[in-house]
Write a protein that holds these residues in place. Structure first.
Motif, PDB file in Angstrom:
ATOM      1  N   TRP A   6       0.842  -1.201   0.000  1.00  0.00           N
ATOM      2  CA  TRP A   6       0.000   0.000   0.000  1.00  0.00           C
ATOM      3  C   TRP A   6       0.872   1.243   0.000  1.00  0.00           C
ATOM      4  O   TRP A   6       1.900   1.311   0.677  1.00  0.00           O
ATOM      5  CB  TRP A   6      -0.887  -0.004   1.239  1.00  0.00           C
ATOM      6  CG  TRP A   6      -1.800   1.197   1.353  1.00  0.00           C
ATOM      7  CD1 TRP A   6      -3.034   1.336   0.838  1.00  0.00           C
ATOM      8  CD2 TRP A   6      -1.525   2.414   2.054  1.00  0.00           C
ATOM      9  NE1 TRP A   6      -3.569   2.569   1.163  1.00  0.00           N
ATOM     10  CE2 TRP A   6      -2.660   3.248   1.902  1.00  0.00           C
ATOM     11  CE3 TRP A   6      -0.426   2.891   2.777  1.00  0.00           C
ATOM     12  CZ2 TRP A   6      -2.723   4.527   2.460  1.00  0.00           C
ATOM     13  CZ3 TRP A   6      -0.492   4.172   3.327  1.00  0.00           C
ATOM     14  CH2 TRP A   6      -1.628   4.972   3.170  1.00  0.00           C
ATOM     15  N   PRO A  66      -8.660  -1.176   3.274  1.00  0.00           N
ATOM     16  CA  PRO A  66      -7.399  -1.915   3.293  1.00  0.00           C
ATOM     17  C   PRO A  66      -6.821  -2.077   4.700  1.00  0.00           C
ATOM     18  O   PRO A  66      -6.260  -3.128   5.030  1.00  0.00           O
ATOM     19  CB  PRO A  66      -6.480  -1.064   2.402  1.00  0.00           C
ATOM     20  CG  PRO A  66      -7.420  -0.390   1.456  1.00  0.00           C
ATOM     21  CD  PRO A  66      -8.643  -0.085   2.272  1.00  0.00           C
ATOM     22  N   ASP A 121      -8.740  -4.734   6.381  1.00  0.00           N
ATOM     23  CA  ASP A 121      -8.367  -6.037   5.824  1.00  0.00           C
ATOM     24  C   ASP A 121      -7.063  -6.545   6.439  1.00  0.00           C
ATOM     25  O   ASP A 121      -6.924  -7.749   6.714  1.00  0.00           O
ATOM     26  CB  ASP A 121      -8.230  -5.941   4.305  1.00  0.00           C
ATOM     27  CG  ASP A 121      -9.564  -5.693   3.606  1.00  0.00           C
ATOM     28  OD1 ASP A 121     -10.612  -5.912   4.241  1.00  0.00           O
ATOM     29  OD2 ASP A 121      -9.547  -5.260   2.439  1.00  0.00           O
TER      30      ASP A 121
END
Length: 468
Positions: free
Chosen positions: A77, A98, A101
């Motif tokens: 990321w 994200p 997650d």
């Protein structure tokens, strides 16, 4: 295993998988403490997704948390371009989901918290109270219930679910519930054809004086340019003054300053009329089915087709009723924090550094963080929440030195005065100069092809110093 050891082995329960809640989880993980995040929706950032169409007036550089970035880095990321303004949808999809997650099974979805207490102790009982774990009651999406135990509770549930009503006294206006089909408490997504049809060619009352109201007025002005008959009636409880439209070019958050100018342009260009000093007492049906707003002073406005109420948000404290909280009687914020953020006194957006001490309560181990920590105050910024949870996580880890080392510098709002002053319709009429006075900014013309960053109120950059 004794009770103290058993409690220490329990997770810290975080309520809400929004920006502050997920950042809290990241800081806890960094400290070696197990978090359990409970989210009422089916995905992360349910509240943020509720305004996914609205652009924030904070840039990406102010919207990500350092501990969260460390968790995300191994996944590849990368933070989006620092000086760009995301929408709520961007924030949710490109950062918050994200992050959730990465946290994996530390986040539980479809888990609505309905109560928090001490195991075997209601709020009356003193005996061994602090030695008992917290008990958190949740309801799942299928209606089944569950009890979860935790060593501490961080409530980052925000205020999105509890918007303030129309009336200036904090209660619903007479007839407000009956007229609910024509009343919205959210910024409309006018790119959605169904929503656009609701307001296009209609006369809409917009009630509120903060960034959300500015956003709605600017958006409706854009529709008015293309859809004949579209018109807004902007209803303010106070008068028009030099600070009504925010700080303009003097605002250290430029996108927020542009919003106020957009609202002024909507009025100046004839897309909206401003009604000042109007406190709504009743909402009455007109003969043609439209709505008539009646003021406390007896004034009756011309009928409108729709009403958009953007008068602020308030915390839902119902599920915390068995805990011993110390909340300010006005703001419903922690008593030590309230004086630092009180819009009746607080000026120009300066928020003194604060952390776990200002967020503490008589019930040890309970913290209200993020937008919820501000209660009814409208001055919250996302970076405030990130610093709060960093301090709280350090305190829970026993690192008092780090927890007390709180440093936070926020941009000035470009708005002077407070809600108490501005609630007087005549207040501020002669405002000139001062720390936040705009330096004769040029108006932003609506409908000329300029794309303005828009603001929002939830767990982001919510409102100016005076709110709505």
């Amino acid at each position: 295993m004794n009770a103290m050891t058993a409690t220490a082995d329990l997770p810290v329960v975080v309520i809400g998988a929004g920006p502050a809640g997920l950042a809290a989880a990241a800081h806890l993980v960094e400290r070696g403490i197990e978090p359990l995040v409970l989210e009422t929706g089916p995905t992360a950032a349910t509240a943020v997704r509720g305004w996914s169409h609205v652009r924030l007036f904070s840039t990406w550089s102010e919207l990500t948390d350092p501990a969260a970035e460390k968790l995300l880095a191994p996944t590849g990321w990368a933070r989006p371009e620092a000086d760009t303004y995301p929408t709520g949808g961007d924030w949710a999809e490109r950062y918050l989901q994200p992050l959730a997650d990465v946290l994996g099974d530390k986040v539980r979805y479809d888990a609505t918290v309905t109560g928090v207490s001490r195991l075997g102790r209601d709020r009356i009982v003193d005996a061994d109270r602090e030695q008992q774990p917290f008990t958190i009651r949740i309801t799942r999406a299928d209606g089944t219930e569950e009890r979860i135990l935790g060593r501490a509770v961080i409530d980052a549930s925000g205020t999105w679910s509890t918007p303030a009503p129309i009336s200036a006294d904090g209660l619903p206006a007479l007839g407000e519930h009956a007229a609910s089909a024509r009343i919205s408490y959210r910024i409309p997504d006018l790119k959605d054809p169904a929503v656009r049809a609701r307001y296009a060619g209609k006369r809409t009352a917009v009630i509120g004086s903060g960034a959300s109201a500015f956003t709605a007025l600017a958006a409706l002005a854009g529709v008015a340019k293309d859809e004949p008959g579209t018109h807004s009636v902007w209803i303010l409880r106070r008068g028009i003054s030099g600070s009504t439209f925010g700080g303009g070019s003097a605002d250290q958050l430029p996108a927020r300053g542009a919003l106020g100018l957009a609202a002024k342009a909507a009025v100046d260009n004839g897309y909206a009329d401003a009604v000042t000093g109007f406190r709504t007492e009743a909402v009455e049906p007109a003969a043609d089915g439209r709505l008539v707003l009646v003021g406390e002073d007896g004034r009756r406005l011309d009928p409108v087709d729709e009403v958009i109420v953007l008068t602020g948000l308030r915390p839902d404290l119902s599920f915390l009723s068995e805990l011993r909280l110390a909340l300010d009687e006005r703001l419903q914020a922690p008593v030590e924090l309230a004086p630092l953020i009180d819009p009746n006194q607080h000026s120009c957006g300066t928020v003194y550094p604060h952390g776990h001490r200002e967020l503490s309560h008589p019930e040890p181990g309970v913290y209200l963080v993020g937008m919820k920590s501000y209660g009814r105050a409208p001055t919250f910024l996302a970076m405030t929440g990130y610093e709060q949870v960093r301090s709280v996580a350090a305190a829970l880890a026993g690192d008092t030195e780090a927890a007390d080392r709180v440093e936070l510098t926020l941009p000035e709002t470009g708005v002077c005065g407070g809600a108490g002053l501005f609630d007087d319709p005549a207040a501020g009429q002669g405002d000139e100069g001062g720390c936040c006075a705009p330096a004769a900014p040029a108006l932003v013309q609506i409908g000329t092809g300029l794309s303005l960053p828009l603001a929002v109120t939830e767990d982001a950059s919510s409102g100016g110093c005076c709110g709505s």
